[in-house]
Every structure is written in C-alpha cells, then in structure tokens.
Design an enzyme around this catalytic site. Structure first.
Site, PDB file in Angstrom:
ATOM      1  N   GLU A  23       0.852  -1.183   0.000  1.00 22.24           N
ATOM      2  CA  GLU A  23       0.000   0.000   0.000  1.00 22.24           C
ATOM      3  C   GLU A  23       0.891   1.237   0.000  1.00 22.24           C
ATOM      4  OE1 GLU A  23      -3.337   0.381   2.758  1.00 22.24           O
ATOM      5  OE2 GLU A  23      -3.059   2.562   2.772  1.00 22.24           O
TER       6      GLU A  23
ATOM      7  N   GLU B 100      -2.927  11.590   1.492  1.00 21.15           N
ATOM      8  CA  GLU B 100      -4.209  11.495   2.197  1.00 21.15           C
ATOM      9  C   GLU B 100      -4.261  12.607   3.227  1.00 21.15           C
ATOM     10  OE1 GLU B 100      -5.217   8.097   4.662  1.00 21.15           O
ATOM     11  OE2 GLU B 100      -3.130   7.741   5.142  1.00 21.15           O
TER      12      GLU B 100
END
Ligand SMILES: *[C@@H]1O[C@H](CO)[C@@H](O)[C@H](O)[C@H]1NC(C)=O
Ligand SMILES: *[C@@H]1O[C@H](CO)[C@@H](O)[C@H](O)[C@H]1NC(C)=O
Length: 250
Positions: free
Chosen positions: A140, A145
C-alpha cells in the site's frame, strides 16, 4: 557511417531512458463519460464500503473539462458498513473511483502518478489518492491522504506495523496543490517511492517486496474513521484535475 549510427543509437538510448513507455491514464480522462469509462470504474475495486463513515455512490462522482469532483453528503437511514469485523455507522454518501488497469512494477521500470488536488483538511473528512494490493496486502502506498488534522500524509506500508510515513502541514486547502509520486524498481524485490508536493521532494520511502505485485489506484473521499467524528453536516468537495499516469515499465 558506422560511427554516426553508433552515436545516434547512444543518444536514442539516453533519451529513451527518460521517456515514459506508455501513458496509462491521460490528462483527458475526466473530459467525458467515454473518456472516464476507458480508464476508471466507480466505487472501490471491492465495492461501496471501506473503513469510514461514507458509503460510495456513483451519483456523488462528477467530471467535466478534465476535472473530477467527489462530493460527500450527509445522510441518514443507511445500514452499517462492516470492516475488520466491526460495524461502522454510515453517515454519508460519497464518491470513489478506481483505475481499470493494475500497476505492477517490473524489472527496471515503474510509474509516475501525478495530478492537482483540492482537498479539505476539516475534521471528519478523509480524501485520498492511493495504491493498494490487488492480491495479498501489502503493498500500500498512500500518495496523498488528508486525515482532518490540517496535514497531508504520505505513507508506505511494509506490514500493518512497519511503515514509513511523513505528515506535513497543508497550507491553503482551498487551492489546488500538485502531487506526484514516482514508484521505481530498485533490485527486483523492493521499490523506491518518491513523494513530491508543489514540485518539491517531500519524502523517499522503500516499499519492501513491492516488486511484481499488482496494485489498484484509487481516488476517494472517505469520511470520519481516521479523520475523527463527527464530520461536517454541509457537503464536502474533493477535486482532482490534470491526473496522469505514466508507465516506465519496459
Ligand atoms: C521496508 O522494507 C524495505 C526493504 O527491506 C526497507 O528498506 C525499508 O526500510 C522498510 N521500511 C521500514 C519502515 O522499515
Ligand atoms: C507482475 O510483474 C511480475 C514481474 O515483472 C510478473 O512476474 C508478474 O506475472 C506480474 N503479475 C501480474 C499479476 O501481472
């Protein structure tokens, strides 16, 4: 003649090394429904729910003139989501899209993921631009974000407890900021991940064992969860333009 051809070949190889092999997603992918459908699907690759208080709904996804707009809208009466064995109350309908193609770093190759993002850092809003495993997790890479704290975060997970992360104060969230992530093969085992914001290198991570593991590309506006709750009762917008993915895989 021979010498000239040799020089030409060397110049061509040197130039080729810096050239993308293929544009996987062009900057025009948010121009029309046909452009969108060529490269993107609605929702997460696994469905409408994940780890926060928003359920994804194609009606919350709009695009025109090269710009994607995801809108989170407060709702009531939704059934709970279930994630990791826990029930999560759904308080929003919002938007997520995922790329139809998968991204798998091959020998000597990699990708550039870039775009311009207008993302909120308000508590309870959780916009993201990220890569995650198609098969077993990890890999990941959170290329950007925003977890409702006034910061932008860049993360690379080797395992759920071993990760590299960088949180940076995020100024002017009402304006577009450019994000670029360069993912490259190092040794046919690990990949390097360079995160850029507004043209400056912010962090370099190493994804352990990410080589040859296919990843999904996701752009979504999750709510609450890691960004705290309650989230806002007015609509939240997350916008992306000039999104492009180049492949350097030979
Ligand atoms: C992840 O694994 C790679 C390869 O072993 C290593 O270089 C990197 O430091 C690891 N990341 C963390 C946070 O330990
Ligand atoms: C990913 O890339 C590796 C190495 O280039 C290759 O062996 C593997 O088959 C690829 N996997 C998928 C699912 O495309």
């Amino acid at each position: 003649m021979k010498l000239n051809n040799g020089i030409f070949l060397l110049v061509a190889i040197a130039a080729g090394a810096a050239e993308a092999v293929r544009t996987m997603i062009p900057k025009t992918s948010f121009n029309s429904q046909a452009d969108f459908d060529a490269d993107w699907s609605y929702n997460y690759p696994w469905g409408t729910d994940h780890n926060g208080g928003a359920r994804m709904d194609p009606a919350q996804v709009k695009f025109a003139n090269g710009m994607l707009t995801l809108t989170a809208r407060k709702v009531t009466g939704q059934k709970d989501a279930v994630h990791g064995g826990q029930n999560i109350k759904i308080n929003y309908l919002s938007g997520a899209i995922s790329a139809k193609e998968h991204f798998n770093v091959s020998r000597g190759g990699g990708y550039d993921f870039s775009g311009e993002f207008k993302a909120t850092t308000t508590k309870g809003t959780w916009p993201a631009f990220w890569l995650t495993a198609v098969d077993s997790w990890p890999p990941e890479i959170d290329m950007a974000e925003w977890k409702g704290s006034g910061k932008i975060s860049f993360n690379t997970f080797n395992t759920s407890s071993v990760l590299s992360w960088k949180d940076v104060t995020y100024s002017n969230p009402d304006q577009f900021h450019s994000i670029k992530c360069e993912v490259r093969d190092i040794n046919q085992k690990d990949v390097s991940v360079k995160f850029y914001m507004d043209g400056s290198l912010i962090a370099t991570h190493v994804g352990g064992g990410f080589f040859g593991k296919p990843m999904y590309l996701i752009i979504n506006l999750q709510m609450e969860g890691s960004s705290g709750s309650p989230g806002p009762s007015s609509d939240t917008l997350y916008q992306v333009r000039n999104l492009e993915v180049l492949s350097y895989n030979p």
